[in-house]
Design an enzyme around this catalytic site. Structure first.
Site, PDB file in Angstrom:
ATOM      1  N   GLU A  43       0.865  -1.181   0.000  1.00 49.64           N
ATOM      2  CA  GLU A  43       0.000   0.000   0.000  1.00 49.64           C
ATOM      3  C   GLU A  43       0.896   1.224   0.000  1.00 49.64           C
ATOM      4  O   GLU A  43       1.749   1.382   0.879  1.00 49.64           O
ATOM      5  CB  GLU A  43      -0.925   0.033   1.213  1.00 49.64           C
ATOM      6  N   ASP A 101       9.902   7.409  -0.226  1.00 51.16           N
ATOM      7  CA  ASP A 101       9.161   8.100  -1.268  1.00 51.16           C
ATOM      8  C   ASP A 101       8.741   7.074  -2.311  1.00 51.16           C
ATOM      9  O   ASP A 101       9.553   6.257  -2.760  1.00 51.16           O
ATOM     10  CB  ASP A 101      10.045   9.173  -1.902  1.00 51.16           C
ATOM     11  N   ASP A 123      -2.888  11.808  -2.131  1.00 46.63           N
ATOM     12  CA  ASP A 123      -2.800  13.264  -2.288  1.00 46.63           C
ATOM     13  C   ASP A 123      -3.216  13.626  -3.717  1.00 46.63           C
ATOM     14  O   ASP A 123      -2.640  13.119  -4.684  1.00 46.63           O
ATOM     15  CB  ASP A 123      -1.363  13.710  -2.034  1.00 46.63           C
ATOM     16  N   ASP A 159     -12.269   9.798  -2.665  1.00 45.47           N
ATOM     17  CA  ASP A 159     -13.533  10.550  -2.678  1.00 45.47           C
ATOM     18  C   ASP A 159     -13.395  11.786  -3.561  1.00 45.47           C
ATOM     19  O   ASP A 159     -14.346  12.533  -3.744  1.00 45.47           O
ATOM     20  CB  ASP A 159     -13.925  10.977  -1.261  1.00 45.47           C
ATOM     21  N   GLU A 200      -9.384   4.936   7.344  1.00 47.60           N
ATOM     22  CA  GLU A 200      -9.875   5.995   8.222  1.00 47.60           C
ATOM     23  C   GLU A 200     -10.533   7.112   7.423  1.00 47.60           C
ATOM     24  O   GLU A 200     -11.606   7.602   7.775  1.00 47.60           O
ATOM     25  CB  GLU A 200      -8.721   6.579   9.043  1.00 47.60           C
ATOM     26  N   TYR A 201      -9.879   7.523   6.331  1.00 48.36           N
ATOM     27  CA  TYR A 201     -10.437   8.582   5.486  1.00 48.36           C
ATOM     28  C   TYR A 201     -11.756   8.146   4.863  1.00 48.36           C
ATOM     29  O   TYR A 201     -12.700   8.933   4.753  1.00 48.36           O
ATOM     30  CB  TYR A 201      -9.446   8.959   4.386  1.00 48.36           C
TER      31      TYR A 201
END
Length: 223
Positions: A43, A101, A123, A159, A200-201
């Site tokens: 992930e 990264d 992001d 989302d 969580e998001y």
């Protein structure tokens, strides 16, 4: 958004046995590292680790590696895992974390070494000049192409409709990768929502009635 620096985060991450230091040294040897030949799922942008830990508990026959760029974020996953171990008096031998990264994944994983990549609520990098930094850009898919097995896949949830539309359009332009499954409202999709594990998001945005989008990308030769 600037992340708040947490004092001691670097030291705590470096000291954790679940955080891999000098990960590039294991390139091409990850199955030996886990001491098995189980599939490896990663992930990218794992955040606090809820999603990956749930998968690791559910699927002991799969090895999971969470990648997070910032120690202040990764520290929360370490703390969460430590609590799990204490409460259950057992470890999760099939999960590890790396602070790195995502641009460097081909330096950490070898060709055909990864079976699946998860991208959750990445992001969005909303400015057009930053589009190449988006984890679903063709630049990043070129990196994924270097490490995924032939029938490997990338699963992406968000989302952010603008980011999702960008991702769909980018994959439409790719000669190598295409979309095998896609939904613009995951939680009301009777097929794609089966077995879904929320981050969580995801739980937060879903409670605010934000539709969750998801796509699964595979190489075009397998579509």
């Amino acid at each position: 958004m600037r992340l708040r620096n947490i004092p001691g985060a670097n030291e705590a991450v470096a000291a954790s046995p679940y955080c891999i230091q000098n990960a590039a040294e294991h390139r091409g040897q990850w199955h030996a590292f886990f001491e098995n030949d189980h599939p490896i799922h990663i992930e990218i942008g794992m955040g606090k680790g809820r999603f990956l830990m749930a998968l690791a508990q559910k699927n002991p026959q799969i090895n999971y590696i969470g990648i997070e760029r910032y120690t202040s974020v990764l520290l929360r996953a370490v703390e969460k895992l430590n609590i799990y171990i204490e409460e259950n008096e057992s470890t999760l031998p099939n999960i590890r974390f790396i602070c790195m990264d995502a641009q460097d994944i081909a330096n950490v994983f070898a060709e055909n070494e990864v079976d699946r990549i998860y991208l959750n609520f990445s992001d969005p990098w909303p400015k057009a000049r930053h589009s190449r930094r988006r984890l679903t850009s063709l630049d990043f898919f070129a990196r994924y192409d270097k490490v995924l097995v032939q029938d490997g896949q990338v699963e992406f949830k968000t989302d952010n409709r603008d980011l999702f539309d960008f991702s769909v359009e980018s994959l439409g332009e790719s000669e190598t990768w295409g979309i095998s499954e896609c939904t613009y409202d995951l939680h009301h999709d009777e097929i794609m929502n089966v077995g879904n594990i929320m981050t969580e998001y995801e739980e937060k945005f879903s409670s605010m009635d934000h539709p969750i989008c998801k796509l699964i990308a595979k190489r075009r030769c397998l579509l």
